[in-house]
Write a protein that holds these residues in place. Structure first.
Motif, PDB file in Angstrom:
ATOM      1  N   GLN A   5       0.827  -1.203   0.000  1.00  0.00           N
ATOM      2  CA  GLN A   5       0.000   0.000   0.000  1.00  0.00           C
ATOM      3  C   GLN A   5       0.863   1.255   0.000  1.00  0.00           C
ATOM      4  O   GLN A   5       0.524   2.251  -0.648  1.00  0.00           O
ATOM      5  CB  GLN A   5      -0.929  -0.016   1.217  1.00  0.00           C
ATOM      6  CG  GLN A   5      -2.028  -1.052   1.140  1.00  0.00           C
ATOM      7  CD  GLN A   5      -2.827  -1.129   2.431  1.00  0.00           C
ATOM      8  OE1 GLN A   5      -2.263  -1.109   3.536  1.00  0.00           O
ATOM      9  NE2 GLN A   5      -4.132  -1.226   2.310  1.00  0.00           N
ATOM     10  N   ARG A   6       1.990   1.209   0.717  1.00  0.00           N
ATOM     11  CA  ARG A   6       2.883   2.369   0.739  1.00  0.00           C
ATOM     12  C   ARG A   6       3.476   2.619  -0.638  1.00  0.00           C
ATOM     13  O   ARG A   6       3.612   3.762  -1.077  1.00  0.00           O
ATOM     14  CB  ARG A   6       3.988   2.155   1.772  1.00  0.00           C
ATOM     15  CG  ARG A   6       3.491   2.216   3.204  1.00  0.00           C
ATOM     16  CD  ARG A   6       4.641   2.360   4.189  1.00  0.00           C
ATOM     17  NE  ARG A   6       4.128   2.281   5.541  1.00  0.00           N
ATOM     18  CZ  ARG A   6       4.147   1.183   6.295  1.00  0.00           C
ATOM     19  NH1 ARG A   6       4.689   0.086   5.833  1.00  0.00           N
ATOM     20  NH2 ARG A   6       3.655   1.192   7.506  1.00  0.00           N
ATOM     21  N   LEU A   7       3.858   1.551  -1.320  1.00  0.00           N
ATOM     22  CA  LEU A   7       4.395   1.699  -2.672  1.00  0.00           C
ATOM     23  C   LEU A   7       3.347   2.293  -3.603  1.00  0.00           C
ATOM     24  O   LEU A   7       3.653   3.140  -4.452  1.00  0.00           O
ATOM     25  CB  LEU A   7       4.872   0.348  -3.203  1.00  0.00           C
ATOM     26  CG  LEU A   7       6.201  -0.162  -2.633  1.00  0.00           C
ATOM     27  CD1 LEU A   7       6.476  -1.573  -3.143  1.00  0.00           C
ATOM     28  CD2 LEU A   7       7.348   0.770  -3.007  1.00  0.00           C
ATOM     29  N   LEU A   8       2.089   1.854  -3.460  1.00  0.00           N
ATOM     30  CA  LEU A   8       1.010   2.401  -4.277  1.00  0.00           C
ATOM     31  C   LEU A   8       0.820   3.877  -3.974  1.00  0.00           C
ATOM     32  O   LEU A   8       0.652   4.696  -4.884  1.00  0.00           O
ATOM     33  CB  LEU A   8      -0.285   1.639  -4.000  1.00  0.00           C
ATOM     34  CG  LEU A   8      -1.543   2.159  -4.725  1.00  0.00           C
ATOM     35  CD1 LEU A   8      -1.334   2.114  -6.236  1.00  0.00           C
ATOM     36  CD2 LEU A   8      -2.761   1.345  -4.315  1.00  0.00           C
ATOM     37  N   PHE A   9       0.880   4.222  -2.673  1.00  0.00           N
ATOM     38  CA  PHE A   9       0.721   5.621  -2.294  1.00  0.00           C
ATOM     39  C   PHE A   9       1.849   6.472  -2.861  1.00  0.00           C
ATOM     40  O   PHE A   9       1.627   7.582  -3.342  1.00  0.00           O
ATOM     41  CB  PHE A   9       0.686   5.750  -0.773  1.00  0.00           C
ATOM     42  CG  PHE A   9       0.585   7.164  -0.292  1.00  0.00           C
ATOM     43  CD1 PHE A   9      -0.536   7.921  -0.547  1.00  0.00           C
ATOM     44  CD2 PHE A   9       1.631   7.753   0.417  1.00  0.00           C
ATOM     45  CE1 PHE A   9      -0.628   9.230  -0.103  1.00  0.00           C
ATOM     46  CE2 PHE A   9       1.557   9.050   0.847  1.00  0.00           C
ATOM     47  CZ  PHE A   9       0.413   9.801   0.604  1.00  0.00           C
ATOM     48  N   LEU A  10       3.073   5.946  -2.824  1.00  0.00           N
ATOM     49  CA  LEU A  10       4.206   6.667  -3.409  1.00  0.00           C
ATOM     50  C   LEU A  10       3.993   6.886  -4.898  1.00  0.00           C
ATOM     51  O   LEU A  10       4.294   7.958  -5.425  1.00  0.00           O
ATOM     52  CB  LEU A  10       5.500   5.878  -3.176  1.00  0.00           C
ATOM     53  CG  LEU A  10       6.073   5.927  -1.760  1.00  0.00           C
ATOM     54  CD1 LEU A  10       7.224   4.946  -1.640  1.00  0.00           C
ATOM     55  CD2 LEU A  10       6.529   7.326  -1.404  1.00  0.00           C
TER      56      LEU A  10
END
Length: 266
Positions: A5-10
């Motif tokens: 999810q963090r990678l998607l947010f980035l």
């Protein structure tokens, strides 16, 4: 929020950065963004390896980019925290030399990309690695965000990053009232103290313009219930604050023992 999810947010933040470079009319910009005069100034004074700082950035602060609050906020990040100035303007960081490195890297990122929509994705990426205990992999953030590392690494290797950190040191040490721990969050120059987790509802209350995002309506209905709950002070104290606290505890204990001895002698 897990790693995927963090990678998607980035990735989403990177898209926002790219779109922000597309010219738009003044009328269109005005319909989306609050005027500078109306914006609430939110400042975060932090240090990179304090776990409570990374937790705040990764799990709380990022939300203002999702819910539209960033449009009414002037966000300022100050990566210095509880460090101290030593001989010859050397900086001694609370969590050691690696924290000094990462503080300086983030200071350089803010300098190289002064727009918060540009430097926040990098800082979010780095702090996510801190949060996961993988902060030695911080250079992977350049690859993840598809950005050129050269401006930041040159800022660091040239020594200019040290000058930036001294500027942040002066800014942090000039705070009134003085900070006693990090994360230290201020709104329009005033500290939120233990209420920093409720910064979103505080932003909505402080905003005086006409372009409040929809999230403010939701927060106004839920903030009273949430803020009345138990609060846990999740912070990294300054060394001086710890010494002062221990001194007060020791004085209280000594006073109590003295009182017990007097009562026993009667």
């Amino acid at each position: 929020m897990d790693s995927r999810q963090r990678l998607l947010f980035l990735a989403l933040l990177s898209i926002v950065v790219a779109l922000s470079a597309i010219p738009s009319s003044a009328a269109a910009a005005a319909s989306v963004r609050s005027s500078t005069d109306d914006k609430v100034t939110l400042a975060l004074y932090y240090e990179t390896l304090c776990p409570y700082c990374s937790n705040f950035i990764v799990n709380y602060l990022y939300k203002i980019f999702e819910n539209g609050l960033i449009n009414i906020v002037d966000l300022k990040l100050s990566p210095y925290g509880n460090a101290k100035i030593g001989p010859n303007n050397t900086i001694i960081c609370q969590h050691g030399a690696y924290e000094c490195l990462l503080n300086t890297i983030e200071a350089c990122a803010i300098y190289v990309w002064p727009d918060v929509s540009e430097h926040f994705p990098f800082i979010y990426c780095l702090e996510s690695l801190v949060y996961e205990g993988k902060y030695t992999e911080w250079e992977t953030c350049f690859t993840k965000l598809n950005i050129d590392p050269k401006p930041v690494t040159e800022c660091y290797s040239s020594g200019y990053g040290d000058k930036l950190e001294l500027q942040y040191a002066a800014e942090t040490n000039d705070l009134q009232p003085r900070h006693t721990y990090v994360p230290w969050v201020t709104m329009n120059g005033r500290p939120l103290y233990d209420d920093y987790y409720y910064f979103e509802s505080r932003i909505c209350r402080a905003y005086k313009g006409d372009n409040a995002p929809e999230i403010c309506d939701e927060l106004s209905r839920s903030s009273i219930r949430k803020e009345s709950g138990n609060r846990v002070r999740s912070v990294c104290y300054k060394e001086e604050s710890i010494k002062s606290m221990l001194s007060r505890i020791r004085s209280a204990v000594e006073s109590w023992i003295h009182g017990v001895n007097i009562a026993a002698s009667i």
